[in-house]
Design an enzyme around this catalytic site. Structure first.
Site: not given
Lengths: 332, 332, 332, 332
Positions: C75, C105, C129, C158, C173, C175
């Site tokens: 970041r 992304g 991404t 399973r 995942m 987002r």
């Protein structure tokens, strides 16, 4: 800041998954004990050519999971004559190496024993070979991963074999021992295992007839797949000849696969990583205790030291209970 | 054609990769020895409900590689009271079962011992649990595969940890023992292992401070990833609480992963398939020799029989050399 | 020997498998076209801190198969204010960079557009991404691998679900988009998919009742496993709350798994490696053609250039035929 | 309860991962639309021998992830003469089949077209082959998985190649097209790709000299591994001959691997499962719309119907941009 001691490290012979984990184990243990590691490159060639790098924990921080060997490996014909051995000894002495740790198979250990004539330092071996053919250790580094790699391949082949109710003959590595073949064969549910321990190759016609008969019995009961796993160097002419003979003499179609070098590579499995790490650490501890001419082995989940000579004296036999179980219960 | 003997077989407790290989081993051995196998479904519920199927080699021809269990498993509260136990015993007697083989963990073996009060037949247990927490056997069925599955997941997480130089705390299964955590932790090169064997949870503040200090030392030396593997049921509040505490008390960002049920499933690896096959065969041979109240275990690569009571008396300890190596050589 | 042109390269945002293949593609293409590559480290932080390394083909010779990113990511809050942007621009100008290629992304592309106010060079984006939520490209780098990783995990789960005839809710995942959830759900044969495209979360009671009814219908017909895959950020309180509600309101036991960060890592699959390589090469070719402010995308197996603004304007919708097929044919 | 319509389904030709997902798609779609599915066994042999089973959703509940084909496949020479074709037609009419869906490659589709002369029902084909050599569809079922399987094998071999700085020549499947070779080659970072699209085999001496020169250039710059991937049926005498010639004419050591049948099996990846499912569903919908003599294909992520004749008229070419990128940017 000078280190108290210097250890030379190299990997030699066929690469095996877990060699890097062993390298990491050696380097981490050395760092804790204030020992400097000299990593010689391309097997014994590094000794001859004085080609090395100093290894620290940073160099091995992200290698525990990697196949192959960061120190590289190579054949080294010069280790077969005195000139080469002397050159190696000279370089070790020049760098004031106290001990040499070699990760490899029986050929590599013979190299150590030969070098002994010219170099007085401590010598330790770690068993690194997918063949598991060293004695006095339950497992060698890379063996467990190689089985799982071969197993995964045979699981895939089984899909096609099942779809076509077909006979497959699959050749596995292992040099002259059946450890890889037997373990992979049993794990894959192979209908037939052909290895040194259970197969008569002095009368191939008879062996072939018995195999053909077994296949036909199975096929008559119910159409289904039939997988034969075959140890390399066993059948005269190899698995391709076996298939040709099955067709010519017994009219049985048999598809051939030679798994080959995929069995050497790939990320090591947990067994190989944990054991290799332990062996690397144990080798350094052995050096610090003054040990020499020993191989670090694993027996019943504990580290042991055995004389190098003993380790290569004979090929470890495949567990006889496995062989017997295969022939009495699992076959066909 | 009537068979000479009848063996009942069921899987109980958490499923573990290799249970199907064990089922296959039992069935193939029975077929060779003219024994009929009754496969009871959904653990002990099958006994209570008299729900079974006859198993032949055709039923197990293509299951050696499958995770889970074709006989299914389930909790069975009725085995906790005498009515349920009597019902199970009645059904076993009705079908003239000579011996009952149960693949499962300590809870499953307690079920066997309870049933003993009402049913006089032979009883054999096979250790089937990914936790490896049964005593008197080196390994339990599913343990090796679970380590490799967890290891593969941590290798993946390491990619992200490395990309971001981030701290991760990863929770592994294992119930109340650290076998899975220690082996996976060492194999993955985890910077820190938190398990029952090496972690003081009576003073979490102190433990946390020491951990934070170690992380900071590493991070100061060089920015890099830091992976902590944590045994489930160890840290009060679990791994999520651990991460929150690291942030609140020591301002360390820590991403959390709970590997969860992926650790139970998947195709068994070679170790689990070979050992489970051997154990299945050995259980049938033990029955034929008149053995009872025993667990089949593997010690130093050989099959052994140990009293069921001994096997569940205490949880097998993690190899102390692994624990020591982690704290003295590998940590950080 | 001076190169004719200089390209800066960085990876930003969540790491995705295939980013290294894209880096390799950029570097190899630059080397053929006599362009020097500056690899900035830790995302935009590298620009701010002027932290870079020169990349040659030797640096990328063995990275095509690696997950994560050798340039690291992080970041970078400083890119949100003008001071940080000016600093980045200053450093780019100081090194006489002609073009900046960013793999990431939508957040990363917004960074590019912000930097544009202070730096006049060419700007190209590569879609990196696992969420596949960028418009005007069929796929993003990492998406295909993430599906396969999640799929492999669900296949394992399973096994246990089948062994216990149990209901599992598995959180994936993605987002705020359902690409990962829908593709993984269909590929795994999930009985139920809960994603933004097909799930009403404004009336959770009603949605829950319908789900419970479907589960009960299935369970009444025949006892079996039931797998629900759930998109992250969809259900209020997440998958754990969903399970609690199923139990409390409808007495349905449901085991929860959050796959988490394993979905980001691992060796990229072939699709991601080939596409990422092509995108890296295409980005360099676009730079040489004078293009700027574009994202390289793949549409119908061909490379395309689309304005960066268009790519992040809206989230690409999940293929409506997939959504419809799931609800009309595959569900339950 | 009688169904409104009857569809016959079979798999033919080489098995491909994803065939079972397609079978499941067909069966689930039929069940929703009140159509009865007749699953014919062992390819066209099932039609000749009237060997079929009725398929319901229970039969396909747990097959989406399995390699191979539950309907089995086999060569069927009887489909090459009119007697066999008439027999197949008779059996289809006897069972009042309305439509026949065949999953297979061009040979299988030729079978359909031949059968057309004797049977008036609807005919649909699904492209099932790892070779991706059918026209008018972007992908065939099994292609994506086969690439990933081959890629995983080459990644393993690269470990050894790197350890020894060795040249490897690896032979891939693909029949007479280079789709598998090109995609796997680029994904693996192979230094050299030898396929129909880029290799002159009319003058092997010249081709060999150029290859040897490239290898020597690379090796002189820096000792490293060098991987050549070779399409099967390309080089006269195969990859073994190639290696022998490299040694004899240019003194270059080259280790050979033939990946063989592992490329056919294994669990299908997500791409193959999703696409195969969609194709199965689309085939049923096409039948209900009265379509016939069509292949279901995927073009730009959407299902399309193309005349069977068109699909097999010519072999789809490998994307020319891939071929060009390999020769201009990636080689060596």
């Amino acid at each position: 800041m000078t280190k108290s001691k210097r250890i030379a490290l190299l990997t030699s012979g066929g690469d095996a998954p877990g060699m890097n984990a062993a390298i990491r184990g050696v380097v981490l243990a050395c760092e804790k004990h204030d020992v400097q590691v000299y990593g010689y490159l391309q097997g014994y060639n590094g000794l001859i050519d004085d080609n090395y790098c100093l290894l620290t924990s940073d160099d091995v921080a992200q290698i525990v999971h990697l196949g192959g060997t960061i120190l590289k490996s190579a054949r080294c014909p010069q280790m077969c004559d005195d000139d080469g051995l002397k050159q190696a000894a000279t370089n070790l002495m020049k760098s004031k190496i106290d001990a040499l740790i070699v990760i490899g198979g029986d050929g590599s250990f013979n190299g150590l024993l030969a070098l002994k004539r010219f170099w007085p330092g401590q010598m330790l071996g770690l068993p690194g070979t997918i063949d598991n053919d060293l004695d006095n250790t339950d497992y060698t580094i890379g063996f467990s991963t190689a089985i799982n790699t071969a197993l995964d391949a045979i699981d895939k082949i089984r899909d096609t074999a099942q779809a076509f109710d077909r006979v497959f003959a699959i050749e596995l590595m292992g040099r002259h021992s059946g450890h890889l073949t037997f373990n992979t064969g049993i794990a894959s549910g192979a209908e037939h295992i052909m290895s040194f321990e259970n197969t008569n190759v002095s009368d191939t016609d008879k062996t072939l007839s018995e195999l053909a008969q077994e296949i036909n019995v199975i096929k008559q009961k119910r159409n289904r797949s039939y997988v034969i796993v075959v140890a390399e160097n066993l059948w005269p002419g190899g698995v391709q000849t076996l298939a040709t003979q099955l067709k010519q003499s017994h009219n049985i179609d048999c598809t051939v696969c030679v798994l080959g070098h995929i069995q050497r590579g790939g990320n090591p499995d947990a067994k190989d990583r944990v054991m290799a790490t332990r062996m690397g650490v144990a080798a350094v501890q052995a050096v610090l205790l003054g040990e020499t001419d020993k191989m670090v082995g694993e027996v019943n989940q504990e580290m042991v030291l055995v004389p190098l000579k003993t380790a290569i004296q004979q090929t470890k036999a495949v567990n006889s209970h496995l062989v017997e179980m295969q022939s009495t219960i699992l076959k066909g």
